[in-house]
Design a protein around this motif. Sequence first.
Motif, PDB file in Angstrom:
ATOM      1  N   PHE A 392      16.170  29.620 -12.653  1.00 43.54           N
ATOM      2  CA  PHE A 392      16.265  29.339 -14.087  1.00 43.54           C
ATOM      3  C   PHE A 392      16.801  30.553 -14.837  1.00 43.54           C
ATOM      4  CE2 PHE A 392      13.958  29.896 -18.161  1.00 43.54           C
ATOM      5  CZ  PHE A 392      14.561  28.877 -18.901  1.00 43.54           C
ATOM      6  N   GLU A 395      20.632  31.058 -13.903  1.00 44.85           N
ATOM      7  CA  GLU A 395      21.603  30.099 -14.423  1.00 44.85           C
ATOM      8  C   GLU A 395      21.657  30.079 -15.940  1.00 44.85           C
ATOM      9  OE1 GLU A 395      23.722  28.568 -12.549  1.00 44.85           O
ATOM     10  OE2 GLU A 395      22.839  29.387 -10.718  1.00 44.85           O
ATOM     11  N   LYS A 396      20.511  30.199 -16.597  1.00 45.52           N
ATOM     12  CA  LYS A 396      20.469  30.049 -18.045  1.00 45.52           C
ATOM     13  C   LYS A 396      20.732  31.343 -18.797  1.00 45.52           C
ATOM     14  CE  LYS A 396      19.466  25.695 -17.815  1.00 45.52           C
ATOM     15  NZ  LYS A 396      20.454  24.673 -18.228  1.00 45.52           N
ATOM     16  N   PHE A 397      20.528  32.479 -18.133  1.00 43.90           N
ATOM     17  CA  PHE A 397      20.688  33.761 -18.825  1.00 43.90           C
ATOM     18  C   PHE A 397      21.647  34.700 -18.101  1.00 43.90           C
ATOM     19  CE2 PHE A 397      16.492  32.045 -19.790  1.00 43.90           C
ATOM     20  CZ  PHE A 397      16.560  31.973 -21.165  1.00 43.90           C
ATOM     21  N   ASN A 398      22.369  34.165 -17.100  1.00 45.14           N
ATOM     22  CA  ASN A 398      23.419  34.917 -16.409  1.00 45.14           C
ATOM     23  C   ASN A 398      22.903  36.247 -15.856  1.00 45.14           C
ATOM     24  OD1 ASN A 398      25.086  32.834 -17.328  1.00 45.14           O
ATOM     25  ND2 ASN A 398      25.704  33.987 -19.149  1.00 45.14           N
ATOM     26  N   PHE A 455      12.016  26.172 -22.127  1.00 46.51           N
ATOM     27  CA  PHE A 455      13.013  25.831 -21.119  1.00 46.51           C
ATOM     28  C   PHE A 455      14.279  25.237 -21.735  1.00 46.51           C
ATOM     29  CE2 PHE A 455       9.138  25.915 -18.521  1.00 46.51           C
ATOM     30  CZ  PHE A 455       9.564  26.739 -17.492  1.00 46.51           C
ATOM     31  N   GLN A 458      18.615  28.813 -23.907  1.00 48.50           N
ATOM     32  CA  GLN A 458      19.569  29.298 -22.916  1.00 48.50           C
ATOM     33  C   GLN A 458      20.690  30.068 -23.598  1.00 48.50           C
ATOM     34  OE1 GLN A 458      21.460  26.063 -20.863  1.00 48.50           O
ATOM     35  NE2 GLN A 458      21.904  24.929 -22.721  1.00 48.50           N
ATOM     36  N   CYS A 459      21.341  30.906 -22.832  1.00 44.87           N
ATOM     37  CA  CYS A 459      22.489  31.657 -23.310  1.00 44.87           C
ATOM     38  C   CYS A 459      23.765  30.848 -23.081  1.00 44.87           C
ATOM     39  CB  CYS A 459      22.586  32.999 -22.569  1.00 44.87           C
ATOM     40  SG  CYS A 459      21.252  34.157 -22.992  1.00 44.87           S
ATOM     41  N   LYS A 461      27.012  29.496 -21.486  1.00 47.20           N
ATOM     42  CA  LYS A 461      27.338  29.422 -20.070  1.00 47.20           C
ATOM     43  C   LYS A 461      28.479  30.359 -19.712  1.00 47.20           C
ATOM     44  CE  LYS A 461      25.757  24.659 -19.372  1.00 47.20           C
ATOM     45  NZ  LYS A 461      26.141  23.299 -18.906  1.00 47.20           N
ATOM     46  N   CYS A 593      23.636  38.477 -23.735  1.00 49.41           N
ATOM     47  CA  CYS A 593      22.681  37.614 -24.430  1.00 49.41           C
ATOM     48  C   CYS A 593      21.283  38.213 -24.309  1.00 49.41           C
ATOM     49  CB  CYS A 593      22.732  36.207 -23.852  1.00 49.41           C
ATOM     50  SG  CYS A 593      21.576  35.052 -24.623  1.00 49.41           S
ATOM     51  N   VAL A 596      16.770  36.293 -23.264  1.00 51.54           N
ATOM     52  CA  VAL A 596      15.868  36.365 -22.123  1.00 51.54           C
ATOM     53  C   VAL A 596      14.598  37.134 -22.471  1.00 51.54           C
ATOM     54  CG1 VAL A 596      16.946  38.467 -21.210  1.00 51.54           C
ATOM     55  CG2 VAL A 596      15.724  36.923 -19.664  1.00 51.54           C
ATOM     56  N   VAL A 599      12.212  34.713 -23.946  1.00 52.62           N
ATOM     57  CA  VAL A 599      11.682  33.740 -22.999  1.00 52.62           C
ATOM     58  C   VAL A 599      10.636  34.361 -22.082  1.00 52.62           C
ATOM     59  CG1 VAL A 599      12.293  32.244 -21.058  1.00 52.62           C
ATOM     60  CG2 VAL A 599      13.741  32.317 -23.079  1.00 52.62           C
TER      61      VAL A 599
END
Length: 623
Positions: A392, A395-398, A455, A458-459, A461, A593, A596, A599
Amino acid sequence: MNNLREIYGSKDELNNIWGSGYLKLSNGKELLTVGTQFPNPESEDGLSEESEEEWEKKNLRYGWGKFKPDCLQVFNSIRWYVFFTCVFSLFQGYLVNGVINAIISTLEKRFELPSSKAGLIVSSNDFIAFFLVLFISFYGGERNKPRLIGIGIITLGIGSFIFSLPHFLAGTYRISEDLNAFENVCNINGTLSGSSCSTRTAASVSRYLYVFMLANALHGAGSTPMFTLGTTYIDSNTKAKNTSFYLGLIYAAASIGVAAGYMLGAQTLSIYTDFDKVDPEKLELTPADPRWVGAWWINFLIVGSVIFLITIPVLGFPKRLPGSKKLMEEREEEAHISAKTEQEDQKERPGWRDFPRMIAALLMNPTFLFLALATCTEGMIVSGIAAFGAKFFQEKFNLPAAFAGLLMGIVTVPGAGGGMFLGGLLVKKLKLKVLGIIRMDLIVAIIALVIGCLFFIQCPKMEMAGVTSNYITKGDFGGSSSNLTSSCNAECQCSTMTYEPVCGMDSLVYFSPCHAGCKNDYKWMDSPMGKFKAYMNCSCVQASFAYQFMVNNKSMAVETTTTAPVSTSTMMSNQTNVTAMPNAFQGICPGDCKLVWVVVPLLFIGMLMTFTTVSPTQTATLR
């Protein structure tokens, strides 16, 4: 009473009461019997409070067989039992849920197991536990629980030794001399990149796969008595307010063991697998080499030996601890009990014929049923986060895989361990009954549900060549389907079986070094998260640079209204600079970004709240 007829001693044959004595007396009209009865000193029925304590001190002693000296009776308490259970939970979590997950990729490489088959090794633990948990709980309910728990611990230790057997049975690890077969790079006019797995045979898979599955199944079978019968043993031998606290300690120890298994267990992988047979320095191999296989088997021998040692003190506990009968009599009945259950004869031990009826009775118990459903739902959430939490973050925060794993470790260890400890402590300090526990669980679960909205954060893509962006031109893919093959890598024969992302200097992420057109030309570079590869000759990255250079020079020419072409020497100079510097780096491109850091603390609170309900829910279920 005029005449004393006779005195009968020792035993009343009619009522079979030990030590009964009675007198037959005549008052002139009829014969009267006046007697006294003395209870069996070896029985705990009918004893006064004082004599019952003496009986417990004499018969419920800590030790093995007839060896029960006074010096060992200091261990005959629930606190020592919880201590030994915590030690077991620590090593069980370390081995079963930590080490095995950390070494699974090493097993795939060493024994040529595809990921689909390797997953069976991990799932065999839960699979066997699922089938055994009901039968063990039913069978051990009225029997000597420490004895059954000890047998389970021995089973787990045997499973640990069996898990290490393939290392000794498979012989010396043969290292492939073809390094290119392990590198997912562009190999023009060669075999399919990264396709060395095609040479794996079904025989090599089945030869040791079932040994690992058997061993891990024994792990599951051996763990089941401790976490079922052990829980009820604690609840039966301590005050109601202490049960949640003790269970919280045990579960916290298990979570610490899992974290230690990931961190410390993986450290043995830096030792060569056959260090006991060959000298790794003579092989000129290092842990950075893709052909390297670490000593995955060491932990199983060490922990297996420790597990056998834990069996000794556990087997010394009696069927119940001194004072437990008084605790159970004083404990207020809090659970929902049907009228039929109340009328049952408690002295009659249930048989296997009663098993379906008792399962049906549990299903008709609304409190138990909904607590069980809540536990199952919570387990699904926890399992999902444990398995895909790092993914997670990636993928969502590179984020790089190593850093994402570090964040999950920072969140999971204090969140899970602290939550289970906090839940037990709250029940103890607040002296909560079943209704209070359920209300607390509901409030905490609602807080965790609200925090679960994180969830959706997200940053933006990242751009991946062939998926969200075009190769070379970096244009938007639009609604067209993805295509990982381009003119710059068409001759590389790239495989999509393994996802090994690289970050190009053109700010595009490529599916693998091969898809970036990278040759087997790289150097190792250092970073705070460890070593990583820097590829020097990547055709797709160079083509992207050349295209951007051409576009930039064309725009400059338009702006200056100059029609003179760009000199060939300038283009050659740029191409030389691009080739001389690293073209791509192992991993995804880092982003700027900062979401994170919003989160991570929210996820920690969510984990804390989720695990706070674990031990209180278990306590409410036992009531």
